[in-house]
Motif scaffolding. Structure first.
Motif, mmCIF file in Angstrom:
data_model
loop_
_atom_site.group_PDB
_atom_site.id
_atom_site.type_symbol
_atom_site.label_atom_id
_atom_site.label_comp_id
_atom_site.label_asym_id
_atom_site.label_seq_id
_atom_site.Cartn_x
_atom_site.Cartn_y
_atom_site.Cartn_z
ATOM 1 N N PRO A 85 0.953 -1.153 0.005
ATOM 2 C CA PRO A 85 0.075 0.076 0.098
ATOM 3 C C PRO A 85 0.928 1.189 0.092
ATOM 4 O O PRO A 85 2.148 1.166 0.717
ATOM 5 C CB PRO A 85 -0.808 -0.199 1.210
ATOM 6 N N SER A 86 0.228 2.480 -0.536
ATOM 7 C CA SER A 86 1.108 3.397 -0.492
ATOM 8 C C SER A 86 0.715 4.847 0.277
ATOM 9 O O SER A 86 1.147 5.974 0.300
ATOM 10 C CB SER A 86 1.205 3.902 -2.231
ATOM 11 N N GLU A 96 -5.000 3.027 1.723
ATOM 12 C CA GLU A 96 -4.897 2.057 1.132
ATOM 13 C C GLU A 96 -4.487 0.843 2.087
ATOM 14 O O GLU A 96 -4.519 -0.345 2.075
ATOM 15 C CB GLU A 96 -3.618 1.894 0.025
ATOM 16 N N ARG A 141 1.256 -1.304 -6.544
ATOM 17 C CA ARG A 141 0.760 -1.926 -5.297
ATOM 18 C C ARG A 141 0.830 -3.271 -5.094
ATOM 19 O O ARG A 141 0.698 -3.724 -3.836
ATOM 20 C CB ARG A 141 -0.737 -1.339 -5.133
#
Length: 591
Positions: A335-336, A340, A509
Protein backbone atom coordinates in the motif's frame (compact mmCIF):
# COMPACT_ATOMS: atom_id res chain seq x y z
CA UNK A 1 -2.55 34.47 4.09
CA UNK A 2 -1.19 31.10 2.95
CA UNK A 3 -3.01 27.91 1.99
CA UNK A 4 -0.31 25.65 3.44
CA UNK A 5 2.71 25.76 5.69
CA UNK A 6 5.24 23.48 7.32
CA UNK A 7 5.85 23.50 11.08
CA UNK A 8 8.53 21.62 12.99
CA UNK A 9 9.21 21.21 16.69
CA UNK A 10 12.52 19.80 17.91
CA UNK A 11 14.46 19.05 21.06
CA UNK A 12 15.82 16.19 23.11
CA UNK A 13 13.97 12.92 23.04
CA UNK A 14 11.86 12.46 26.15
CA UNK A 15 10.98 16.12 26.75
CA UNK A 16 7.55 16.14 25.11
CA UNK A 17 8.38 16.77 21.46
CA UNK A 18 5.98 14.11 20.22
CA UNK A 19 3.11 15.34 22.40
CA UNK A 20 3.70 18.92 21.22
CA UNK A 21 3.26 17.90 17.61
CA UNK A 22 0.34 15.64 18.46
CA UNK A 23 -1.66 18.35 20.23
CA UNK A 24 -0.87 20.92 17.54
CA UNK A 25 -1.86 18.64 14.66
CA UNK A 26 -4.99 17.09 16.17
CA UNK A 27 -6.50 20.52 16.82
CA UNK A 28 -5.77 21.66 13.27
CA UNK A 29 -7.16 18.42 11.86
CA UNK A 30 -10.41 19.05 13.70
CA UNK A 31 -10.62 22.50 12.16
CA UNK A 32 -10.68 20.78 8.77
CA UNK A 33 -7.06 21.17 7.64
CA UNK A 34 -5.24 18.39 5.82
CA UNK A 35 -2.04 17.29 7.53
CA UNK A 36 0.99 15.12 6.98
CA UNK A 37 3.35 14.52 9.90
CA UNK A 38 6.69 12.74 10.07
CA UNK A 39 8.83 12.16 13.16
CA UNK A 40 12.61 11.97 13.24
CA UNK A 41 13.64 10.11 16.38
CA UNK A 42 16.58 8.19 17.80
CA UNK A 43 16.65 4.48 18.63
CA UNK A 44 16.74 5.09 22.38
CA UNK A 45 14.16 5.93 25.01
CA UNK A 46 15.55 9.25 26.19
CA UNK A 47 18.12 11.68 24.83
CA UNK A 48 19.29 12.40 21.31
CA UNK A 49 17.76 14.90 18.92
CA UNK A 50 14.17 14.36 17.81
CA UNK A 51 11.79 16.44 15.76
CA UNK A 52 8.27 16.30 14.43
CA UNK A 53 7.59 18.00 11.09
CA UNK A 54 3.96 18.68 10.23
CA UNK A 55 2.60 19.98 6.97
CA UNK A 56 -0.72 21.83 7.22
CA UNK A 57 -2.81 22.57 4.13
CA UNK A 58 -6.27 23.46 2.92
CA UNK A 59 -5.89 20.78 0.23
CA UNK A 60 -4.79 17.12 0.48
CA UNK A 61 -1.06 16.44 1.08
CA UNK A 62 0.72 13.09 1.08
CA UNK A 63 4.35 13.89 1.77
CA UNK A 64 6.76 16.01 3.76
CA UNK A 65 7.33 19.57 2.59
CA UNK A 66 10.70 20.48 1.07
CA UNK A 67 11.11 23.63 3.11
CA UNK A 68 10.09 24.89 6.53
CA UNK A 69 8.02 27.87 7.63
CA UNK A 70 8.13 27.64 11.42
CA UNK A 71 10.78 26.01 13.59
CA UNK A 72 10.00 25.63 17.31
CA UNK A 73 13.25 24.90 19.17
CA UNK A 74 13.68 23.55 22.68
CA UNK A 75 17.47 23.45 22.33
CA UNK A 76 20.28 24.89 20.20
CA UNK A 77 20.85 21.59 18.42
CA UNK A 78 17.38 21.88 16.91
CA UNK A 79 18.29 25.25 15.39
CA UNK A 80 21.67 24.08 14.15
CA UNK A 81 20.34 20.86 12.57
CA UNK A 82 17.14 22.16 11.04
CA UNK A 83 17.63 25.83 10.16
CA UNK A 84 18.79 24.89 6.66
CA UNK A 85 15.21 23.97 5.77
CA UNK A 86 13.86 27.42 6.62
CA UNK A 87 13.08 29.74 3.74
CA UNK A 88 13.81 33.46 3.97
CA UNK A 89 10.32 34.29 5.24
CA UNK A 90 10.44 31.55 7.87
CA UNK A 91 10.30 31.97 11.63
CA UNK A 92 12.31 30.45 14.49
CA UNK A 93 10.59 30.42 17.90
CA UNK A 94 13.11 29.33 20.54
CA UNK A 95 12.95 28.72 24.28
CA UNK A 96 14.79 31.44 26.20
CA UNK A 97 16.08 28.87 28.70
CA UNK A 98 19.03 27.70 26.56
CA UNK A 99 20.01 31.21 25.38
CA UNK A 100 19.45 30.48 21.69
CA UNK A 101 21.63 31.85 18.92
CA UNK A 102 20.57 32.24 15.30
CA UNK A 103 23.31 31.21 12.82
CA UNK A 104 24.62 34.11 10.73
CA UNK A 105 23.58 32.61 7.41
CA UNK A 106 19.92 32.14 8.42
CA UNK A 107 17.58 34.86 7.12
CA UNK A 108 14.46 33.69 8.96
CA UNK A 109 12.91 35.88 11.65
CA UNK A 110 14.05 34.95 15.15
CA UNK A 111 11.90 35.13 18.30
CA UNK A 112 12.88 34.09 21.82
CA UNK A 113 9.96 33.04 24.05
CA UNK A 114 10.39 31.87 27.68
CA UNK A 115 8.57 28.55 27.26
CA UNK A 116 10.08 26.97 30.35
CA UNK A 117 9.79 30.08 32.53
CA UNK A 118 6.10 30.63 31.73
CA UNK A 119 5.35 26.95 32.31
CA UNK A 120 7.23 26.91 35.63
CA UNK A 121 5.30 29.93 36.87
CA UNK A 122 2.09 28.04 36.10
CA UNK A 123 3.23 25.11 38.22
CA UNK A 124 5.48 22.81 36.18
CA UNK A 125 8.08 23.15 33.43
CA UNK A 126 6.48 20.14 31.74
CA UNK A 127 3.90 22.50 30.24
CA UNK A 128 6.51 24.30 28.15
CA UNK A 129 5.27 22.39 25.12
CA UNK A 130 1.82 23.91 25.60
CA UNK A 131 3.37 27.38 25.73
CA UNK A 132 5.10 26.57 22.43
CA UNK A 133 1.80 25.49 20.88
CA UNK A 134 0.25 28.80 21.93
CA UNK A 135 3.12 30.79 20.43
CA UNK A 136 2.72 28.90 17.15
CA UNK A 137 -1.00 29.67 17.08
CA UNK A 138 -0.28 33.38 17.30
CA UNK A 139 1.91 33.15 14.20
CA UNK A 140 -0.57 31.20 12.06
CA UNK A 141 -3.66 33.01 13.40
CA UNK A 142 -5.45 30.02 14.96
CA UNK A 143 -7.56 30.74 18.05
CA UNK A 144 -6.56 29.15 21.36
CA UNK A 145 -10.13 27.88 21.80
CA UNK A 146 -9.46 25.35 19.02
CA UNK A 147 -7.35 23.36 21.50
CA UNK A 148 -9.91 23.09 24.31
CA UNK A 149 -11.37 19.76 23.23
CA UNK A 150 -7.97 18.18 22.59
CA UNK A 151 -6.59 19.28 25.97
CA UNK A 152 -9.70 18.01 27.77
CA UNK A 153 -9.35 14.60 26.11
CA UNK A 154 -5.66 14.27 26.92
CA UNK A 155 -5.62 15.70 30.44
CA UNK A 156 -9.24 15.33 31.57
CA UNK A 157 -8.54 12.21 33.63
CA UNK A 158 -6.11 14.28 35.72
CA UNK A 159 -8.84 16.71 36.72
CA UNK A 160 -10.25 20.05 35.67
CA UNK A 161 -7.44 21.99 37.33
CA UNK A 162 -4.83 20.34 35.10
CA UNK A 163 -6.93 21.04 32.01
CA UNK A 164 -7.22 24.70 32.94
CA UNK A 165 -3.49 25.04 33.64
CA UNK A 166 -2.63 23.61 30.23
CA UNK A 167 -5.11 25.90 28.49
CA UNK A 168 -3.63 28.81 30.38
CA UNK A 169 -0.15 27.80 29.20
CA UNK A 170 -1.37 27.86 25.59
CA UNK A 171 -2.99 31.25 26.13
CA UNK A 172 0.11 32.78 27.70
CA UNK A 173 2.30 31.48 24.90
CA UNK A 174 -0.16 32.98 22.41
CA UNK A 175 -0.21 36.36 24.18
CA UNK A 176 3.57 36.53 24.58
CA UNK A 177 4.13 35.78 20.91
CA UNK A 178 1.60 38.43 19.89
CA UNK A 179 3.48 40.97 21.99
CA UNK A 180 6.70 39.99 20.20
CA UNK A 181 5.11 40.39 16.79
CA UNK A 182 3.82 43.82 17.73
CA UNK A 183 2.30 45.61 14.77
CA UNK A 184 3.91 43.22 12.31
CA UNK A 185 1.41 41.01 10.50
CA UNK A 186 2.65 37.43 10.28
CA UNK A 187 3.09 36.30 6.65
CA UNK A 188 2.18 32.77 7.78
CA UNK A 189 -1.45 33.25 8.69
CA UNK A 190 -3.38 30.24 7.45
CA UNK A 191 -6.39 30.44 5.16
CA UNK A 192 -9.52 29.11 6.82
CA UNK A 193 -10.11 25.36 6.50
CA UNK A 194 -13.36 23.76 5.31
CA UNK A 195 -14.30 22.51 8.79
CA UNK A 196 -14.99 18.95 7.63
CA UNK A 197 -14.26 16.13 10.05
CA UNK A 198 -11.65 13.62 8.89
CA UNK A 199 -9.55 10.94 10.51
CA UNK A 200 -5.91 11.58 11.36
CA UNK A 201 -3.89 8.41 11.78
CA UNK A 202 -0.63 6.60 11.17
CA UNK A 203 -0.33 3.70 8.77
CA UNK A 204 0.11 1.21 11.61
CA UNK A 205 -3.25 2.20 13.08
CA UNK A 206 -4.86 1.75 9.65
CA UNK A 207 -3.29 -1.71 9.35
CA UNK A 208 -4.50 -2.67 12.82
CA UNK A 209 -8.00 -1.34 12.11
CA UNK A 210 -8.00 -3.22 8.81
CA UNK A 211 -7.06 -6.44 10.58
CA UNK A 212 -9.82 -5.94 13.13
CA UNK A 213 -12.38 -5.12 10.43
CA UNK A 214 -11.20 -8.08 8.37
CA UNK A 215 -12.07 -10.55 11.11
CA UNK A 216 -8.77 -11.05 12.92
CA UNK A 217 -9.17 -12.40 16.44
CA UNK A 218 -5.53 -13.23 17.30
CA UNK A 219 -2.31 -11.34 16.81
CA UNK A 220 0.93 -13.05 17.81
CA UNK A 221 3.95 -10.79 17.72
CA UNK A 222 7.15 -9.58 19.33
CA UNK A 223 7.61 -5.79 19.74
CA UNK A 224 9.88 -4.09 17.23
CA UNK A 225 10.19 -0.63 15.69
CA UNK A 226 8.39 0.45 13.55
CA UNK A 227 5.68 -2.24 13.91
CA UNK A 228 4.86 -2.06 17.63
CA UNK A 229 1.92 0.36 17.29
CA UNK A 230 -0.04 -2.38 15.51
CA UNK A 231 0.25 -4.52 18.64
CA UNK A 232 -0.56 -1.60 20.92
CA UNK A 233 -3.72 -0.74 18.99
CA UNK A 234 -4.99 -4.32 18.98
CA UNK A 235 -4.10 -4.95 22.63
CA UNK A 236 -6.78 -2.38 23.41
CA UNK A 237 -9.30 -3.28 20.70
CA UNK A 238 -9.23 -7.06 20.18
CA UNK A 239 -10.51 -8.08 23.65
CA UNK A 240 -13.67 -6.04 22.97
CA UNK A 241 -14.60 -8.50 20.20
CA UNK A 242 -13.43 -11.68 21.92
CA UNK A 243 -9.91 -11.63 20.51
CA UNK A 244 -6.47 -11.26 22.02
CA UNK A 245 -2.86 -10.26 21.38
CA UNK A 246 -0.08 -12.58 22.54
CA UNK A 247 3.43 -11.23 22.95
CA UNK A 248 5.60 -14.19 22.08
CA UNK A 249 9.17 -14.89 23.14
CA UNK A 250 10.48 -14.19 19.63
CA UNK A 251 9.43 -13.74 16.02
CA UNK A 252 9.78 -17.44 15.22
CA UNK A 253 7.15 -18.27 17.82
CA UNK A 254 4.95 -15.41 16.59
CA UNK A 255 4.84 -16.70 13.01
CA UNK A 256 4.28 -20.33 13.95
CA UNK A 257 1.59 -19.40 16.48
CA UNK A 258 -0.21 -17.40 13.79
CA UNK A 259 0.00 -20.41 11.46
CA UNK A 260 -1.46 -22.64 14.18
CA UNK A 261 -4.35 -20.28 14.84
CA UNK A 262 -5.14 -20.00 11.13
CA UNK A 263 -5.05 -23.78 10.84
CA UNK A 264 -7.62 -23.83 13.63
CA UNK A 265 -9.90 -21.54 11.62
CA UNK A 266 -9.20 -18.26 13.43
CA UNK A 267 -7.96 -15.35 11.35
CA UNK A 268 -4.56 -14.53 12.81
CA UNK A 269 -1.45 -12.65 11.78
CA UNK A 270 1.87 -11.26 12.90
CA UNK A 271 3.74 -8.01 12.26
CA UNK A 272 7.42 -7.16 12.45
CA UNK A 273 10.31 -5.40 10.68
CA UNK A 274 13.36 -6.64 8.77
CA UNK A 275 15.22 -8.42 11.60
CA UNK A 276 12.06 -10.18 12.72
CA UNK A 277 11.16 -11.17 9.16
CA UNK A 278 14.58 -12.81 8.79
CA UNK A 279 13.69 -15.08 11.69
CA UNK A 280 10.24 -15.84 10.26
CA UNK A 281 11.42 -17.14 6.88
CA UNK A 282 11.31 -20.82 7.78
CA UNK A 283 7.82 -20.41 9.19
CA UNK A 284 6.68 -18.58 6.05
CA UNK A 285 7.94 -21.59 4.10
CA UNK A 286 5.93 -23.85 6.42
CA UNK A 287 2.81 -21.85 5.61
CA UNK A 288 3.51 -22.33 1.90
CA UNK A 289 4.16 -26.06 2.18
CA UNK A 290 1.20 -26.84 4.46
CA UNK A 291 -0.98 -24.43 2.47
CA UNK A 292 -2.07 -22.72 5.66
CA UNK A 293 -3.14 -19.07 5.37
CA UNK A 294 -0.71 -16.60 6.93
CA UNK A 295 -0.60 -12.80 6.84
CA UNK A 296 2.66 -11.09 7.78
CA UNK A 297 3.10 -7.32 8.00
CA UNK A 298 6.62 -6.07 7.29
CA UNK A 299 7.21 -2.45 8.31
CA UNK A 300 10.54 -1.89 6.57
CA UNK A 301 13.33 0.07 8.25
CA UNK A 302 17.03 0.68 7.72
CA UNK A 303 19.13 -2.50 7.65
CA UNK A 304 20.98 -4.82 7.60
CA UNK A 305 21.15 -6.36 11.08
CA UNK A 306 19.96 -3.80 13.63
CA UNK A 307 20.77 -1.14 11.03
CA UNK A 308 18.77 2.06 11.49
CA UNK A 309 15.79 0.99 13.61
CA UNK A 310 14.04 4.37 13.48
CA UNK A 311 14.83 5.45 9.92
CA UNK A 312 13.21 5.04 6.51
CA UNK A 313 14.22 2.35 4.02
CA UNK A 314 12.63 0.03 1.45
CA UNK A 315 15.23 -2.70 1.27
CA UNK A 316 13.19 -5.81 2.17
CA UNK A 317 11.52 -6.15 -1.23
CA UNK A 318 13.68 -8.96 -2.63
CA UNK A 319 13.72 -10.76 0.73
CA UNK A 320 9.94 -10.72 0.96
CA UNK A 321 9.56 -12.15 -2.54
CA UNK A 322 12.44 -14.62 -2.62
CA UNK A 323 13.59 -14.99 0.99
CA UNK A 324 12.22 -18.45 1.76
CA UNK A 325 14.19 -21.49 0.71
CA UNK A 326 12.51 -23.69 -1.87
CA UNK A 327 9.65 -22.44 -4.01
CA UNK A 328 6.19 -21.55 -2.76
CA UNK A 329 3.38 -19.31 -3.99
CA UNK A 330 3.37 -16.00 -2.18
CA UNK A 331 1.53 -12.68 -2.51
CA UNK A 332 3.19 -9.38 -1.61
CA UNK A 333 1.08 -6.20 -1.36
CA UNK A 334 2.53 -2.70 -0.96
CA UNK A 335 0.00 0.00 0.00
CA UNK A 336 1.08 3.59 -0.64
CA UNK A 337 -1.33 5.58 1.54
CA UNK A 338 -3.00 5.18 4.92
CA UNK A 339 -6.34 4.50 3.19
CA UNK A 340 -4.76 1.76 1.08
CA UNK A 341 -3.13 0.29 4.18
CA UNK A 342 -6.60 -0.20 5.68
CA UNK A 343 -8.20 -1.76 2.60
CA UNK A 344 -5.15 -3.82 1.58
CA UNK A 345 -4.89 -5.35 5.04
CA UNK A 346 -8.44 -6.66 4.76
CA UNK A 347 -7.70 -7.93 1.27
CA UNK A 348 -4.55 -9.66 2.53
CA UNK A 349 -6.62 -11.90 4.83
CA UNK A 350 -9.06 -12.71 2.04
CA UNK A 351 -6.23 -13.62 -0.34
CA UNK A 352 -4.44 -15.71 2.28
CA UNK A 353 -7.54 -17.86 2.73
CA UNK A 354 -8.57 -17.95 -0.92
CA UNK A 355 -5.13 -19.01 -2.14
CA UNK A 356 -4.01 -20.81 1.03
CA UNK A 357 -0.59 -19.21 1.00
CA UNK A 358 1.44 -16.57 2.87
CA UNK A 359 0.53 -12.96 2.09
CA UNK A 360 2.97 -10.22 3.05
CA UNK A 361 1.81 -6.65 3.52
CA UNK A 362 4.85 -4.52 2.78
CA UNK A 363 4.84 -1.18 4.57
CA UNK A 364 7.79 1.07 5.43
CA UNK A 365 8.65 3.35 8.32
CA UNK A 366 7.37 6.50 6.64
CA UNK A 367 4.00 4.91 5.89
CA UNK A 368 3.79 3.05 9.19
CA UNK A 369 4.59 5.98 11.47
CA UNK A 370 3.84 9.02 9.29
CA UNK A 371 0.52 10.55 10.32
CA UNK A 372 -1.90 11.59 7.61
CA UNK A 373 -5.35 13.07 7.23
CA UNK A 374 -7.65 10.31 6.03
CA UNK A 375 -11.06 10.68 4.45
CA UNK A 376 -13.82 8.66 6.18
CA UNK A 377 -13.33 4.97 5.43
CA UNK A 378 -15.97 3.19 3.35
CA UNK A 379 -16.95 0.11 5.29
CA UNK A 380 -19.40 -0.89 2.56
CA UNK A 381 -16.33 -2.00 0.58
CA UNK A 382 -15.43 -4.56 3.22
CA UNK A 383 -16.12 -8.20 2.46
CA UNK A 384 -14.91 -11.42 4.05
CA UNK A 385 -13.95 -14.20 1.63
CA UNK A 386 -12.78 -17.53 3.03
CA UNK A 387 -12.11 -19.40 -0.19
CA UNK A 388 -12.42 -23.17 -0.21
CA UNK A 389 -12.93 -23.52 3.53
CA UNK A 390 -15.41 -26.40 3.84
CA UNK A 391 -18.21 -25.35 6.17
CA UNK A 392 -20.91 -27.91 5.37
CA UNK A 393 -20.81 -31.44 6.80
CA UNK A 394 -18.50 -33.82 4.95
CA UNK A 395 -19.88 -37.19 3.77
CA UNK A 396 -18.37 -40.34 5.21
CA UNK A 397 -16.07 -42.12 2.75
CA UNK A 398 -16.81 -45.78 2.20
CA UNK A 399 -13.15 -46.75 2.12
CA UNK A 400 -12.55 -44.92 5.44
CA UNK A 401 -9.66 -43.03 3.80
CA UNK A 402 -8.34 -39.74 5.06
CA UNK A 403 -9.68 -36.45 3.75
CA UNK A 404 -7.77 -35.22 0.69
CA UNK A 405 -6.64 -31.95 2.21
CA UNK A 406 -4.03 -31.54 -0.55
CA UNK A 407 -6.10 -32.82 -3.43
CA UNK A 408 -4.63 -32.03 -6.83
CA UNK A 409 -7.07 -29.61 -8.45
CA UNK A 410 -7.17 -27.72 -11.72
CA UNK A 411 -6.86 -24.32 -10.07
CA UNK A 412 -4.19 -25.50 -7.62
CA UNK A 413 -6.33 -24.79 -4.55
CA UNK A 414 -7.42 -27.74 -2.43
CA UNK A 415 -10.44 -27.98 -0.11
CA UNK A 416 -9.62 -26.93 3.46
CA UNK A 417 -11.17 -27.98 6.76
CA UNK A 418 -10.61 -26.95 10.35
CA UNK A 419 -9.73 -29.47 13.09
CA UNK A 420 -12.66 -31.32 14.56
CA UNK A 421 -14.75 -31.49 11.42
CA UNK A 422 -16.28 -34.94 11.07
CA UNK A 423 -14.71 -36.96 8.23
CA UNK A 424 -12.04 -34.28 7.77
CA UNK A 425 -9.10 -36.16 9.32
CA UNK A 426 -5.82 -35.63 7.45
CA UNK A 427 -2.08 -35.35 8.07
CA UNK A 428 -0.22 -32.03 8.22
CA UNK A 429 3.54 -31.97 7.80
CA UNK A 430 6.26 -29.71 6.53
CA UNK A 431 7.80 -32.44 4.42
CA UNK A 432 6.49 -33.24 0.97
CA UNK A 433 3.22 -35.16 1.19
CA UNK A 434 0.49 -36.80 -0.83
CA UNK A 435 -3.11 -35.65 -1.17
CA UNK A 436 -4.00 -36.78 2.38
CA UNK A 437 -0.93 -35.13 3.90
CA UNK A 438 1.06 -38.33 4.46
CA UNK A 439 4.82 -37.90 3.83
CA UNK A 440 5.83 -38.97 0.35
CA UNK A 441 9.10 -38.86 -1.60
CA UNK A 442 7.59 -40.22 -4.80
CA UNK A 443 8.95 -38.22 -7.78
CA UNK A 444 5.56 -38.26 -9.48
CA UNK A 445 3.79 -37.08 -6.34
CA UNK A 446 6.43 -34.39 -5.75
CA UNK A 447 5.94 -32.97 -9.21
CA UNK A 448 2.15 -33.13 -8.95
CA UNK A 449 2.11 -31.31 -5.58
CA UNK A 450 4.65 -28.70 -6.67
CA UNK A 451 2.77 -28.01 -9.88
CA UNK A 452 -0.48 -27.75 -7.92
CA UNK A 453 0.93 -25.23 -5.45
CA UNK A 454 2.68 -23.14 -8.06
CA UNK A 455 -0.37 -22.73 -10.32
CA UNK A 456 -2.46 -21.27 -7.47
CA UNK A 457 -1.70 -17.72 -8.48
CA UNK A 458 -2.16 -18.19 -12.23
CA UNK A 459 -5.69 -16.80 -11.98
CA UNK A 460 -5.01 -14.15 -9.36
CA UNK A 461 -7.08 -11.14 -10.30
CA UNK A 462 -6.89 -7.94 -8.29
CA UNK A 463 -8.42 -4.55 -8.93
CA UNK A 464 -5.45 -2.63 -7.55
CA UNK A 465 -2.14 -3.98 -8.95
CA UNK A 466 -0.84 -0.60 -10.19
CA UNK A 467 -1.94 2.94 -9.41
CA UNK A 468 -1.43 5.10 -12.49
CA UNK A 469 -1.51 8.77 -13.31
CA UNK A 470 -0.85 8.61 -17.02
CA UNK A 471 -1.90 11.75 -18.88
CA UNK A 472 0.32 11.18 -21.90
CA UNK A 473 0.18 8.52 -24.61
CA UNK A 474 3.92 9.04 -25.06
CA UNK A 475 5.80 10.34 -22.03
CA UNK A 476 9.24 11.91 -21.83
CA UNK A 477 9.56 10.31 -18.41
CA UNK A 478 7.82 7.55 -16.46
CA UNK A 479 8.28 7.65 -12.68
CA UNK A 480 7.70 4.33 -10.90
CA UNK A 481 7.66 3.69 -7.17
CA UNK A 482 6.11 1.65 -4.37
CA UNK A 483 5.09 2.31 -0.80
CA UNK A 484 5.33 5.73 0.82
CA UNK A 485 7.18 7.44 -2.06
CA UNK A 486 3.87 8.10 -3.82
CA UNK A 487 3.22 11.56 -2.36
CA UNK A 488 6.69 12.88 -3.18
CA UNK A 489 6.48 11.48 -6.71
CA UNK A 490 3.07 13.08 -7.27
CA UNK A 491 4.41 16.52 -6.35
CA UNK A 492 7.54 15.99 -8.44
CA UNK A 493 5.33 15.14 -11.42
CA UNK A 494 3.55 18.49 -11.06
CA UNK A 495 6.86 20.36 -11.01
CA UNK A 496 8.28 18.48 -13.98
CA UNK A 497 5.11 19.16 -15.97
CA UNK A 498 5.52 22.88 -15.25
CA UNK A 499 9.06 22.55 -16.62
CA UNK A 500 7.56 21.30 -19.89
CA UNK A 501 8.28 17.59 -19.41
CA UNK A 502 5.56 15.04 -20.19
CA UNK A 503 5.52 12.76 -17.16
CA UNK A 504 3.51 9.65 -16.32
CA UNK A 505 3.47 8.03 -12.89
CA UNK A 506 2.94 4.37 -11.99
CA UNK A 507 2.89 3.12 -8.40
CA UNK A 508 3.10 -0.63 -7.89
CA UNK A 509 0.64 -1.86 -5.25
CA UNK A 510 1.00 -5.58 -5.98
CA UNK A 511 4.70 -6.39 -6.16
CA UNK A 512 4.38 -10.19 -6.34
CA UNK A 513 3.18 -11.76 -8.54
CA UNK A 514 4.40 -8.78 -10.53
CA UNK A 515 1.73 -7.01 -12.64
CA UNK A 516 3.79 -6.95 -15.83
CA UNK A 517 0.77 -6.70 -18.16
CA UNK A 518 -0.50 -3.56 -16.43
CA UNK A 519 2.90 -1.85 -16.38
CA UNK A 520 4.16 -2.86 -19.84
CA UNK A 521 2.18 -0.30 -21.92
CA UNK A 522 3.43 2.59 -19.78
CA UNK A 523 7.02 1.32 -20.00
CA UNK A 524 6.84 0.86 -23.77
CA UNK A 525 5.44 4.35 -24.37
CA UNK A 526 7.98 6.19 -22.20
CA UNK A 527 11.28 7.57 -23.50
CA UNK A 528 12.90 7.39 -20.08
CA UNK A 529 12.00 5.54 -16.88
CA UNK A 530 13.12 6.38 -13.34
CA UNK A 531 12.42 3.91 -10.55
CA UNK A 532 12.22 5.75 -7.22
CA UNK A 533 13.02 3.72 -4.10
CA UNK A 534 14.64 3.92 -0.67
CA UNK A 535 17.42 1.35 -1.06
CA UNK A 536 20.97 1.10 -2.39
CA UNK A 537 20.63 -1.62 -5.03
CA UNK A 538 17.51 -0.66 -7.01
CA UNK A 539 15.47 -3.68 -6.01
CA UNK A 540 12.22 -2.60 -7.66
CA UNK A 541 14.13 -1.53 -10.76
CA UNK A 542 15.62 -4.99 -11.05
CA UNK A 543 12.19 -6.58 -10.65
CA UNK A 544 10.77 -4.33 -13.38
CA UNK A 545 13.65 -5.21 -15.71
CA UNK A 546 13.19 -8.91 -14.99
CA UNK A 547 9.42 -8.92 -15.57
CA UNK A 548 8.86 -6.13 -18.10
CA UNK A 549 12.17 -5.68 -19.91
CA UNK A 550 13.28 -2.41 -21.55
CA UNK A 551 16.28 -2.29 -19.22
CA UNK A 552 18.12 0.08 -21.56
CA UNK A 553 15.87 3.02 -20.65
CA UNK A 554 15.44 2.28 -16.93
CA UNK A 555 17.50 4.13 -14.33
CA UNK A 556 17.31 4.13 -10.56
CA UNK A 557 16.69 7.17 -8.38
CA UNK A 558 17.83 5.96 -4.98
CA UNK A 559 17.92 7.32 -1.45
CA UNK A 560 19.25 5.22 1.44
CA UNK A 561 20.49 7.71 4.03
CA UNK A 562 17.62 6.96 6.42
CA UNK A 563 15.48 9.92 5.34
CA UNK A 564 12.40 9.81 3.11
CA UNK A 565 12.23 11.29 -0.37
CA UNK A 566 11.01 14.85 -0.59
CA UNK A 567 9.57 16.24 -3.84
CA UNK A 568 12.72 18.18 -4.74
CA UNK A 569 14.86 15.03 -4.55
CA UNK A 570 12.78 13.48 -7.34
CA UNK A 571 12.30 16.68 -9.32
CA UNK A 572 16.01 17.51 -9.40
CA UNK A 573 17.19 13.89 -9.43
CA UNK A 574 15.16 13.07 -12.54
CA UNK A 575 16.75 15.94 -14.43
CA UNK A 576 20.23 14.83 -13.41
CA UNK A 577 19.59 11.19 -14.29
CA UNK A 578 18.50 11.83 -17.84
CA UNK A 579 20.13 15.22 -18.46
CA UNK A 580 16.72 16.61 -19.30
CA UNK A 581 16.77 20.24 -20.43
CA UNK A 582 13.90 22.64 -19.92
CA UNK A 583 13.14 25.99 -21.49
CA UNK A 584 13.29 28.78 -18.95
CA UNK A 585 11.38 32.08 -19.24
CA UNK A 586 14.61 33.79 -20.31
CA UNK A 587 14.83 31.52 -23.31
CA UNK A 588 17.99 29.88 -21.99
CA UNK A 589 18.20 26.20 -21.37
CA UNK A 590 19.50 24.68 -18.19
CA UNK A 591 19.44 21.48 -16.25
Amino acid sequence: MVNQLSWKVGGQQGEGIESTGEIFSIALNRLGYYLYGYRHFSSRIKGGHTNNKIRVSTTPVRTIADDLDILVAFDQETIDLNCGELHENGIIIADAKFKPVKPDHVQADFYVVPFTEIASELGTSLMKNMVAVGASCAVINVEVAAFTGVVEEIFGRKGEAVVQKNMEAIQQGYDYMLSQLGDKVSPLQLDEADGRQRMFMIGNDAIALGALTGGVRLMAAYPITPASEIMEYLIEKLPKVGGTVIQTEDEIAAATMAIGANYGGIRSFTASAGPGLSLMMEAIGLSGMTETPLVVVDTQRGGPSTGLPTKQEQSDLMAMIYGTHGEIPKIVLAPSTVEEAFYDTIEAFNLAEEYQCPVILLSDLQLSLGKQTVEPLDFSQVEIRRGKLVQEELPEREDKSYFKRYEVTEDGISPRVIPGMKNGVHHVTGVEHDETGKPSESPANRQAQMDKRMRKLDRLQLNMPVYTNAKHEEADLLLVGFGSTRGAIEEAVERLEKDGVKVNHAHVRLVHPFPAEELLPLVESAKNIAIVENNATGQLANIVKMNVGHAHKIKSLLKYDGNPFQPHHIHEGSKELFELYYSLPSGKESL
